[in-house]
Scaffold this motif. Structure first.
Motif, PDB file in Angstrom:
ATOM      1  N   LEU A   1      -7.924   9.406  -5.405  1.00  0.00           N
ATOM      2  CA  LEU A   1      -8.853   8.281  -5.458  1.00  0.00           C
ATOM      3  C   LEU A   1      -8.431   7.177  -4.495  1.00  0.00           C
ATOM      4  CD1 LEU A   1      -9.566   7.982  -9.286  1.00  0.00           C
ATOM      5  CD2 LEU A   1     -11.152   8.713  -7.511  1.00  0.00           C
ATOM      6  N   ARG A   2      -7.147   6.920  -4.405  1.00  0.00           N
ATOM      7  CA  ARG A   2      -6.671   5.865  -3.496  1.00  0.00           C
ATOM      8  C   ARG A   2      -6.987   6.194  -2.045  1.00  0.00           C
ATOM      9  NH1 ARG A   2      -0.491   4.988  -4.373  1.00  0.00           N
ATOM     10  NH2 ARG A   2      -0.844   3.389  -2.765  1.00  0.00           N
ATOM     11  N   ASN A   3      -6.941   7.471  -1.695  1.00  0.00           N
ATOM     12  CA  ASN A   3      -7.019   7.855  -0.291  1.00  0.00           C
ATOM     13  C   ASN A   3      -8.391   8.338   0.154  1.00  0.00           C
ATOM     14  OD1 ASN A   3      -4.963   7.503   1.566  1.00  0.00           O
ATOM     15  ND2 ASN A   3      -4.655   9.693   1.852  1.00  0.00           N
ATOM     16  N   ASN A   4      -9.341   8.459  -0.768  1.00  0.00           N
ATOM     17  CA  ASN A   4     -10.613   9.070  -0.406  1.00  0.00           C
ATOM     18  C   ASN A   4     -11.841   8.230  -0.718  1.00  0.00           C
ATOM     19  OD1 ASN A   4     -10.251  12.111   0.518  1.00  0.00           O
ATOM     20  ND2 ASN A   4      -8.671  11.646  -1.006  1.00  0.00           N
ATOM     21  N   TYR A   5     -11.653   7.068  -1.324  1.00  0.00           N
ATOM     22  CA  TYR A   5     -12.797   6.231  -1.625  1.00  0.00           C
ATOM     23  C   TYR A   5     -12.569   4.817  -1.117  1.00  0.00           C
ATOM     24  CZ  TYR A   5     -14.760   9.840  -4.608  1.00  0.00           C
ATOM     25  OH  TYR A   5     -15.300  11.009  -5.067  1.00  0.00           O
ATOM     26  N   ASN A   6     -13.595   4.263  -0.481  1.00  0.00           N
ATOM     27  CA  ASN A   6     -13.577   2.859  -0.116  1.00  0.00           C
ATOM     28  C   ASN A   6     -14.093   2.065  -1.301  1.00  0.00           C
ATOM     29  OD1 ASN A   6     -13.812   0.315   0.947  1.00  0.00           O
ATOM     30  ND2 ASN A   6     -14.783   0.970   2.850  1.00  0.00           N
ATOM     31  N   PHE A   7     -13.195   1.480  -2.056  1.00  0.00           N
ATOM     32  CA  PHE A   7     -13.588   0.801  -3.286  1.00  0.00           C
ATOM     33  C   PHE A   7     -14.529  -0.379  -3.023  1.00  0.00           C
ATOM     34  CE2 PHE A   7      -9.530   2.217  -5.718  1.00  0.00           C
ATOM     35  CZ  PHE A   7     -10.054   3.487  -5.801  1.00  0.00           C
TER      36      PHE A   7
END
Length: 273
Positions: free
Chosen positions: A163-169
């Motif tokens: 989640l940290r590396n694959n989504y632009n929050f």
């Protein structure tokens, strides 16, 4: 006390020891986008978990480099231990490990070793993505389980880094959710869901930090007051590290705060007054 300590150790790695609710289909409007690498080998995070005025435990996550069958992977070691006053009543010494691909984040191996007041668990999961299967070995009970998995499945630890590396929050909309399929025990694959609630500024030992607030859905009644009693705050910077986890329990509340860090890929952004 046993259930409380078990919860605070495991929640750091997004697990609630089987307390998750059955989830309805989630909003799939959120698409994965290209984002900058959020972490690198050497990253180390330490969390202080407290129940009221008492320090209950410490938990750490350490990211390294390794190889699985000559494939370059990230290797994460997560450890949780009770300390001080809490350890007098209930001792916990848990270790979680995950090996996942450096390119696409697919998990290759997951290890879960628990020692909680005499209760022990020794589980290893090996993922074969060519055959879309995962083999779970329960070494304590001498049992083996086979699961059919797809490309999107994660283990308990790799899910956090994925989640940290694959989504632009920053692209998230308040009220929408992120969801992943996770395999971590012989109960099989479950849907892990995080609902985004917006931005908040938290006071921490490092200073004020702007955070993104999420709520995982959990099962109410046995441990938690309500289905959304657990909240997670993640730094609103390129690191996307957990800053605080808070849970309202049936009796009292538990908070886990980032206590120390090292080896971050990006500058940890502190709001200056």
């Amino acid at each position: 006390m046993k259930r409380i300590i078990l919860f605070v150790i495991v929640v750091i790695t997004f697990s609630l020891s089987g307390q998750y609710a059955t989830l309805e289909p989630y909003n799939d409007n959120i698409k994965k986008t290209e984002v900058k690498e959020a972490f690198k080998p050497g990253e180390w995070l330490k969390f202080r978990v407290h129940y009221g005025f008492f320090n209950a435990s410490y938990a750490t996550l350490h990211l390294k480099s390794a190889k699985v069958d000559s494939i370059p992977v990230y290797h994460v070691v997560g450890k949780g231990k009770t300390t001080g006053f809490a350890s007098i009543f209930f001792k916990v010494d848990d270790t979680y490990e995950s090996y996942f691909d450096k390119e696409d984040g697919k998990p290759y191996r997951f290890i879960r070793k628990l020692n909680e007041g005499g209760y022990t668990k020794d589980v290893e999961i090996n993922f074969d993505h060519n055959k879309d299967v995962a083999i779970l070995n329960d070494y304590k009970n001498n049992q083996k389980f086979n699961f059919t998995v797809g490309d999107s499945v994660q283990d308990l630890i790799s899910a956090f880094y994925y989640l940290r590396n694959n989504y632009n929050f920053e692209d998230l909309v308040v009220g929408e959710s992120l969801a992943l399929k996770v395999l971590y025990d012989d109960d099989g694959i479950f849907n892990f869901k995080l609902k985004y609630l917006g931005k908040e500024i938290l006071k921490t030992k490092f200073g004020k930090v702007e955070c993104l607030k999420f709520v995982p859905l959990v099962q109410s009644g046995r441990v938690f007051k309500e289905q959304e009693s657990l909240a997670l705050w993640v730094s609103n910077d390129l690191n996307k590290i957990p800053i605080r986890i808070k849970a309202d329990l049936v009796v009292g509340a538990i908070t886990a705060d980032l206590d120390a860090y090292n080896g971050l890929t990006h500058q940890f952004e502190i709001i200056m007054d």
